[in-house]
Design an enzyme around this catalytic site. Structure first.
Site, PDB file in Angstrom:
ATOM      1  N   SER A   1       0.824  -1.199   0.000  1.00 33.92           N
ATOM      2  CA  SER A   1       0.000   0.000   0.000  1.00 33.92           C
ATOM      3  C   SER A   1       0.862   1.254   0.000  1.00 33.92           C
ATOM      4  O   SER A   1       1.625   1.471  -0.938  1.00 33.92           O
ATOM      5  CB  SER A   1      -0.951  -0.052   1.207  1.00 33.92           C
TER       6      SER A   1
ATOM      7  N   ASP B   1     -10.043  -3.555  -5.561  1.00 34.46           N
ATOM      8  CA  ASP B   1      -9.255  -2.481  -4.962  1.00 34.46           C
ATOM      9  C   ASP B   1      -9.153  -1.353  -5.980  1.00 34.46           C
ATOM     10  O   ASP B   1      -8.741  -1.596  -7.122  1.00 34.46           O
ATOM     11  CB  ASP B   1      -7.865  -3.021  -4.616  1.00 34.46           C
TER      12      ASP B   1
ATOM     13  N   HIS C   1      -7.977  -4.765  -0.839  1.00 33.05           N
ATOM     14  CA  HIS C   1      -6.866  -4.075  -0.196  1.00 33.05           C
ATOM     15  C   HIS C   1      -6.756  -4.501   1.270  1.00 33.05           C
ATOM     16  O   HIS C   1      -7.756  -4.633   1.968  1.00 33.05           O
ATOM     17  CB  HIS C   1      -7.102  -2.560  -0.276  1.00 33.05           C
TER      18      HIS C   1
END
Length: 313
Positions: free
Chosen positions: A156, A250, A280
């Site tokens: 991320s 995502d 995610h």
């Protein structure tokens, strides 16, 4: 409207519901200290412990005007072929050495490589480029401390930081040997692809990504800043071999595809795999969800392979 009831299987939904019970979808509407407290509690609830034989030492790197905490994980039977510099996720405002503690320990155990996790400075107290600067300084430390190749890895926000460092160190005498980017946000086109199709995905929405970007920059328009948006780089040549692993559900997934295409077009090596039916933040599901377990194995294999100087894709 994307039908997530069809895309996402039952055990993954169970993970989503458990996550939401600790970290509700409206958490970004809370104050940052409240968000951090909620996130830290969630991470503690999912903590899986250390594999046998892994030890960790928390120390700090002396950087210009700053001291950067790091945690170094070592295996009882180490593989000295490479080491991994890991940057954690958390939207640039959450997380630290404890939030991804077990992930890094397991990555160390399964690859044999030393793993150094970087506790970079967080927004809004420290706006961009503070986090980037810290991971850059950590890379300089790793490159100067270890005699083996250094791999970049992050999820991320950490994937964004790892990629930004890869772009910034192409001229380094000991540039990264590879990078493994896990559902990274790389500054892609928000008017198309997964940004549209999965704008309302479970665990991370387009609104969430916009909130994190605004708070990281203090609301300043930094269009074209490669250290913020790696995809805005005009030159993708000479980047290290790259493996990108994203989640289908995502809004950020298309960034992986776009980044792969740019690296390959510039003559480099890049591979992108989109995990079907995952969302995610699925790293925390690696022990309870079959798809996440398989994906974590792919991540481990990518790190191991790049660390050995191989390319199998």
């Amino acid at each position: 409207m994307t039908d997530y009831k069809t895309l996402i299987d039952a055990e993954t939904w169970a993970f989503i519901e458990k996550t939401n019970s600790y970290y509700p979808p409206d958490t970004i509407d809370y104050t940052v200290p409240q968000q951090r407290a909620i996130y830290d509690q969630m991470c503690r609830e999912f903590f899986a412990g250390y594999p046998q034989g892994v030890t960790a030492e928390t120390t700090a790197i002396a950087a210009p005007g700053n001291s950067i905490p790091i945690r170094v994980y070592r295996n009882a039977t180490p593989d000295k072929a490479a080491m991994v510099l890991y940057a954690h996720g958390g939207g640039f405002i959450l997380g630290g050495l404890d939030s991804h503690d077990d992930v890094c320990a397991e990555l160390c155990a399964r690859t044999g490589y030393d793993v150094a996790s970087v506790d970079y400075r967080l927004a809004p107290e420290h706006l961009h480029p503070a986090a980037f600067d810290d991971v850059m300084d950590a890379f300089e430390w790793a490159a100067g401390t270890y005699d083996c190749p250094v791999l970049l890895c992050g999820d991320s926000a950490g994937g964004n930081l790892s990629a930004a460092v890869a772009h910034a160190t192409r001229g380094h005498t000991k540039k990264p040997a590879g990078q493994v980017l896990i559902y990274p946000g790389l500054g892609g086109d928000r008017s198309r692809g997964s940004y549209v199709t999965h704008a309302q995905a479970p665990m991370l929405t387009l609104r969430d990504t916009e909130f994190y970007l605004k708070i990281r920059t203090g609301g300043v328009d930094r269009t074209g800043d490669i250290t913020l948006y790696p995809l805005s780089d005009a030159d993708f040549a000479y980047l290290p071999p790259t493996v990108l692993i994203t989640a289908q559900c995502d809004p950020l997934s298309s960034d992986g595809e776009a980044y792969r295409d740019r690296v390959v077009a510039a003559g480099g090596r890049a591979y992108w795999f989109e995990e079907p039916g995952l969302m995610h933040g699925y790293l925390r599901a690696r022990h309870t969800v079959g798809r996440a377990r398989s994906s974590f194995t792919r991540i481990v294999e990518a790190v191991s392979t790049l660390g050995n100087g191989e390319w199998i894709w």
